[in-house]
Scaffold this motif. Structure first.
Motif, PDB file in Angstrom:
ATOM      1  N   GLN A  84      43.497 -20.730  25.662  1.00 13.67           N
ATOM      2  CA  GLN A  84      43.502 -21.462  27.226  1.00 13.67           C
ATOM      3  C   GLN A  84      44.856 -22.257  26.600  1.00 13.67           C
ATOM      4  OE1 GLN A  84      42.264 -20.638  29.514  1.00 13.67           O
ATOM      5  NE2 GLN A  84      42.007 -18.763  28.874  1.00 13.67           N
ATOM      6  N   GLY A  85      45.131 -22.891  25.441  1.00 21.43           N
ATOM      7  CA  GLY A  85      46.372 -23.320  25.228  1.00 21.43           C
ATOM      8  C   GLY A  85      45.598 -24.610  25.462  1.00 21.43           C
ATOM      9  N   ARG A  86      44.052 -25.195  24.772  1.00 18.03           N
ATOM     10  CA  ARG A  86      43.310 -26.460  25.705  1.00 18.03           C
ATOM     11  C   ARG A  86      43.859 -27.413  24.329  1.00 18.03           C
ATOM     12  NH1 ARG A  86      38.209 -23.196  26.002  1.00 18.03           N
ATOM     13  NH2 ARG A  86      39.540 -22.433  24.498  1.00 18.03           N
ATOM     14  N   PRO A  87      44.056 -28.948  23.686  1.00 19.46           N
ATOM     15  CA  PRO A  87      44.045 -29.430  23.157  1.00 19.46           C
ATOM     16  C   PRO A  87      42.760 -29.724  22.110  1.00 19.46           C
ATOM     17  CG  PRO A  87      43.025 -30.952  25.194  1.00 19.46           C
ATOM     18  CD  PRO A  87      43.593 -29.062  25.535  1.00 19.46           C
ATOM     19  N   VAL A  88      42.875 -30.053  21.139  1.00 15.20           N
ATOM     20  CA  VAL A  88      41.861 -30.046  19.748  1.00 15.20           C
ATOM     21  C   VAL A  88      42.015 -31.857  19.994  1.00 15.20           C
ATOM     22  CG1 VAL A  88      41.634 -30.231  17.303  1.00 15.20           C
ATOM     23  CG2 VAL A  88      43.272 -28.610  18.190  1.00 15.20           C
ATOM     24  N   THR A  89      40.585 -32.069  20.133  1.00 16.38           N
ATOM     25  CA  THR A  89      40.181 -33.763  19.857  1.00 16.38           C
ATOM     26  C   THR A  89      39.562 -34.222  19.131  1.00 16.38           C
ATOM     27  OG1 THR A  89      38.348 -32.624  21.634  1.00 16.38           O
ATOM     28  CG2 THR A  89      40.350 -32.953  22.556  1.00 16.38           C
ATOM     29  N   LEU A  90      38.640 -35.610  19.675  1.00 16.47           N
ATOM     30  CA  LEU A  90      37.439 -35.991  18.062  1.00 16.47           C
ATOM     31  C   LEU A  90      36.577 -36.800  19.170  1.00 16.47           C
ATOM     32  CD1 LEU A  90      41.431 -36.327  16.216  1.00 16.47           C
ATOM     33  CD2 LEU A  90      39.977 -36.768  15.040  1.00 16.47           C
ATOM     34  N   THR A  91      35.843 -37.004  18.505  1.00 18.52           N
ATOM     35  CA  THR A  91      34.506 -37.537  19.387  1.00 18.52           C
ATOM     36  C   THR A  91      34.946 -38.986  18.624  1.00 18.52           C
ATOM     37  OG1 THR A  91      33.518 -37.338  17.403  1.00 18.52           O
ATOM     38  CG2 THR A  91      33.182 -36.032  18.756  1.00 18.52           C
ATOM     39  N   ASP A  92      34.429 -39.928  19.425  1.00 17.98           N
ATOM     40  CA  ASP A  92      34.729 -41.480  18.489  1.00 17.98           C
ATOM     41  C   ASP A  92      34.193 -41.858  17.287  1.00 17.98           C
ATOM     42  OD1 ASP A  92      34.859 -42.342  20.989  1.00 17.98           O
ATOM     43  OD2 ASP A  92      33.601 -42.849  21.554  1.00 17.98           O
ATOM     44  N   SER A  93      33.302 -40.957  16.193  1.00 23.32           N
ATOM     45  CA  SER A  93      32.615 -40.761  15.366  1.00 23.32           C
ATOM     46  C   SER A  93      34.038 -40.075  13.677  1.00 23.32           C
ATOM     47  CB  SER A  93      31.515 -40.423  15.360  1.00 23.32           C
ATOM     48  OG  SER A  93      30.921 -39.777  13.294  1.00 23.32           O
ATOM     49  N   ALA A  94      34.632 -39.839  14.745  1.00 19.29           N
ATOM     50  CA  ALA A  94      35.167 -38.385  13.901  1.00 19.29           C
ATOM     51  C   ALA A  94      37.013 -39.677  13.883  1.00 19.29           C
ATOM     52  CB  ALA A  94      35.799 -36.727  14.582  1.00 19.29           C
ATOM     53  N   ALA A  95      37.235 -39.740  14.864  1.00 20.29           N
ATOM     54  CA  ALA A  95      38.257 -40.685  14.510  1.00 20.29           C
ATOM     55  C   ALA A  95      38.296 -42.361  14.505  1.00 20.29           C
ATOM     56  CB  ALA A  95      38.672 -41.223  17.078  1.00 20.29           C
ATOM     57  N   ARG A  96      37.210 -43.012  14.212  1.00 21.30           N
ATOM     58  CA  ARG A  96      36.489 -44.070  13.251  1.00 21.30           C
ATOM     59  C   ARG A  96      37.041 -44.069  12.257  1.00 21.30           C
ATOM     60  NH1 ARG A  96      32.303 -45.273  17.069  1.00 21.30           N
ATOM     61  NH2 ARG A  96      31.119 -44.255  15.759  1.00 21.30           N
ATOM     62  N   HIS A  97      35.841 -42.164  11.427  1.00 17.56           N
ATOM     63  CA  HIS A  97      36.249 -41.954  10.515  1.00 17.56           C
ATOM     64  C   HIS A  97      37.852 -41.712   9.499  1.00 17.56           C
ATOM     65  CE1 HIS A  97      34.506 -40.432   6.892  1.00 17.56           C
ATOM     66  NE2 HIS A  97      35.283 -39.420   6.925  1.00 17.56           N
ATOM     67  N   VAL A  98      38.278 -40.899  10.677  1.00 16.42           N
ATOM     68  CA  VAL A  98      39.618 -40.553  10.048  1.00 16.42           C
ATOM     69  C   VAL A  98      40.638 -41.447  10.500  1.00 16.42           C
ATOM     70  CG1 VAL A  98      41.644 -39.096  10.400  1.00 16.42           C
ATOM     71  CG2 VAL A  98      39.762 -38.037  11.026  1.00 16.42           C
ATOM     72  N   THR A  99      41.277 -42.738  10.628  1.00 24.16           N
ATOM     73  CA  THR A  99      41.643 -43.583  10.970  1.00 24.16           C
ATOM     74  C   THR A  99      41.325 -45.240   9.957  1.00 24.16           C
ATOM     75  OG1 THR A  99      41.580 -44.013  13.484  1.00 24.16           O
ATOM     76  CG2 THR A  99      42.172 -45.974  11.958  1.00 24.16           C
ATOM     77  N   ARG A 100      39.846 -44.898   9.147  1.00 21.09           N
ATOM     78  CA  ARG A 100      39.222 -45.813   8.355  1.00 21.09           C
ATOM     79  C   ARG A 100      39.869 -45.277   7.074  1.00 21.09           C
ATOM     80  NH1 ARG A 100      33.689 -47.065   9.626  1.00 21.09           N
ATOM     81  NH2 ARG A 100      33.768 -45.787  10.529  1.00 21.09           N
ATOM     82  N   PHE A 101      39.587 -44.072   7.071  1.00 22.96           N
ATOM     83  CA  PHE A 101      39.869 -43.520   5.598  1.00 22.96           C
ATOM     84  C   PHE A 101      41.234 -42.793   5.513  1.00 22.96           C
ATOM     85  CE2 PHE A 101      40.879 -39.995   2.572  1.00 22.96           C
ATOM     86  CZ  PHE A 101      39.712 -40.001   2.047  1.00 22.96           C
ATOM     87  N   LEU A 102      42.289 -42.801   6.673  1.00 21.02           N
ATOM     88  CA  LEU A 102      43.800 -43.291   6.067  1.00 21.02           C
ATOM     89  C   LEU A 102      44.404 -44.265   5.803  1.00 21.02           C
ATOM     90  CD1 LEU A 102      45.137 -40.971   9.023  1.00 21.02           C
ATOM     91  CD2 LEU A 102      44.891 -40.738   6.846  1.00 21.02           C
ATOM     92  N   ALA A 103      43.639 -45.741   6.401  1.00 22.28           N
ATOM     93  CA  ALA A 103      43.772 -47.012   6.248  1.00 22.28           C
ATOM     94  C   ALA A 103      43.247 -47.380   4.494  1.00 22.28           C
ATOM     95  CB  ALA A 103      43.216 -48.145   7.054  1.00 22.28           C
ATOM     96  N   ARG A 104      41.943 -46.782   3.882  1.00 22.33           N
ATOM     97  CA  ARG A 104      41.806 -47.112   2.535  1.00 22.33           C
ATOM     98  C   ARG A 104      42.861 -45.926   1.752  1.00 22.33           C
ATOM     99  NH1 ARG A 104      35.517 -45.790   2.604  1.00 22.33           N
ATOM    100  NH2 ARG A 104      36.091 -43.675   3.771  1.00 22.33           N
ATOM    101  N   ARG A 105      43.146 -44.937   2.666  1.00 15.92           N
ATOM    102  CA  ARG A 105      44.013 -44.544   1.071  1.00 15.92           C
ATOM    103  C   ARG A 105      45.621 -45.116   0.847  1.00 15.92           C
ATOM    104  NH1 ARG A 105      45.909 -39.505   3.061  1.00 15.92           N
ATOM    105  NH2 ARG A 105      46.304 -38.290   1.035  1.00 15.92           N
ATOM    106  N   GLY A 106      46.510 -45.942   2.383  1.00 18.30           N
ATOM    107  CA  GLY A 106      47.487 -45.866   2.660  1.00 18.30           C
ATOM    108  C   GLY A 106      48.205 -45.744   2.765  1.00 18.30           C
ATOM    109  N   LYS A 107      48.110 -44.567   3.196  1.00 18.94           N
ATOM    110  CA  LYS A 107      49.014 -43.124   3.678  1.00 18.94           C
ATOM    111  C   LYS A 107      48.337 -42.468   4.362  1.00 18.94           C
ATOM    112  CE  LYS A 107      48.850 -40.595  -0.723  1.00 18.94           C
ATOM    113  NZ  LYS A 107      49.290 -39.464  -1.699  1.00 18.94           N
ATOM    114  N   GLY A 108      49.077 -41.577   5.077  1.00 19.79           N
ATOM    115  CA  GLY A 108      48.650 -40.078   5.736  1.00 19.79           C
ATOM    116  C   GLY A 108      49.293 -40.793   7.275  1.00 19.79           C
ATOM    117  N   VAL A 109      49.541 -40.079   8.364  1.00 20.08           N
ATOM    118  CA  VAL A 109      49.814 -39.544   9.727  1.00 20.08           C
ATOM    119  C   VAL A 109      48.811 -39.125  10.351  1.00 20.08           C
ATOM    120  CG1 VAL A 109      52.315 -39.426   9.054  1.00 20.08           C
ATOM    121  CG2 VAL A 109      51.036 -36.718   9.446  1.00 20.08           C
ATOM    122  N   GLY A 110      47.785 -38.313   9.580  1.00 21.36           N
ATOM    123  CA  GLY A 110      46.610 -38.048  10.879  1.00 21.36           C
ATOM    124  C   GLY A 110      45.774 -36.599   9.818  1.00 21.36           C
ATOM    125  N   VAL A 111      45.689 -35.931  10.336  1.00 21.79           N
ATOM    126  CA  VAL A 111      44.574 -35.352  10.213  1.00 21.79           C
ATOM    127  C   VAL A 111      45.054 -33.649  10.357  1.00 21.79           C
ATOM    128  CG1 VAL A 111      42.346 -34.685  12.035  1.00 21.79           C
ATOM    129  CG2 VAL A 111      41.688 -34.278   9.771  1.00 21.79           C
TER     130      VAL A 111
END
Length: 141
Positions: free
Chosen positions: A33-60
């Motif tokens: 169907q060409g539907r988007p891939v999405t994140l739950t609130d929990s996944a978005a928070r985890h990825v955002t926190r981890f990228l901030a701790r790493r100090g680099k990265g554009v996403g997952v």
């Protein structure tokens, strides 16, 4: 487990994998169907926190590889750059990068981050999954 390793569904590694996933992906029937891939609130928070701790990265970066007793397994890693062929989704301020060959298999998937007892990890809520192996390591569409 190091923070660079992404745990999927409470499993790291597994006993039913059959190799490194170098076999070409099987052909998928027409009609995704060409539907988007999405994140739950929990996944978005985890990825955002981890990228901030790493100090680099554009996403997952999400994808699939051929392996396991059911045929396919999820791949997930933190991406430091966007490849020219990447399909890019953005949800809750997080970029989700998917290679075009994997997209039909994870089309419409919701990425969640769950904690169950002492285990924590990413879980793929994939509407295309038709079957999953007993250990949860691989799936079939």
């Amino acid at each position: 487990m190091s923070p660079e390793q992404a745990q999927v569904g409470g499993q790291v590694g597994g006993s039913c994998t059959s190799g490194p996933g170098t076999v070409p992906l099987p052909e998928l029937p027409e009609g995704h169907q060409g539907r988007p891939v999405t994140l739950t609130d929990s996944a978005a928070r985890h990825v955002t926190r981890f990228l901030a701790r790493r100090g680099k990265g554009v996403g997952v970066r999400l994808g699939v590889k051929t392996t396991g007793c059911s045929g396919l397994a999820y791949k997930i890693e933190f991406a430091d750059e966007i490849a020219p062929e990447d399909v890019i989704f953005e949800d809750q301020g997080v970029k989700v990068l998917v290679d075009p060959k994997s997209l039909p298999y994870i089309d419409g998937t919701e990425l969640d981050f769950v904690r169950e007892g002492l285990n924590e990890g990413f879980r793929f809520n994939n509407p295309n999954e038709r079957d999953r192996c007993g250990c949860g390591e691989s799936f079939r569409v």
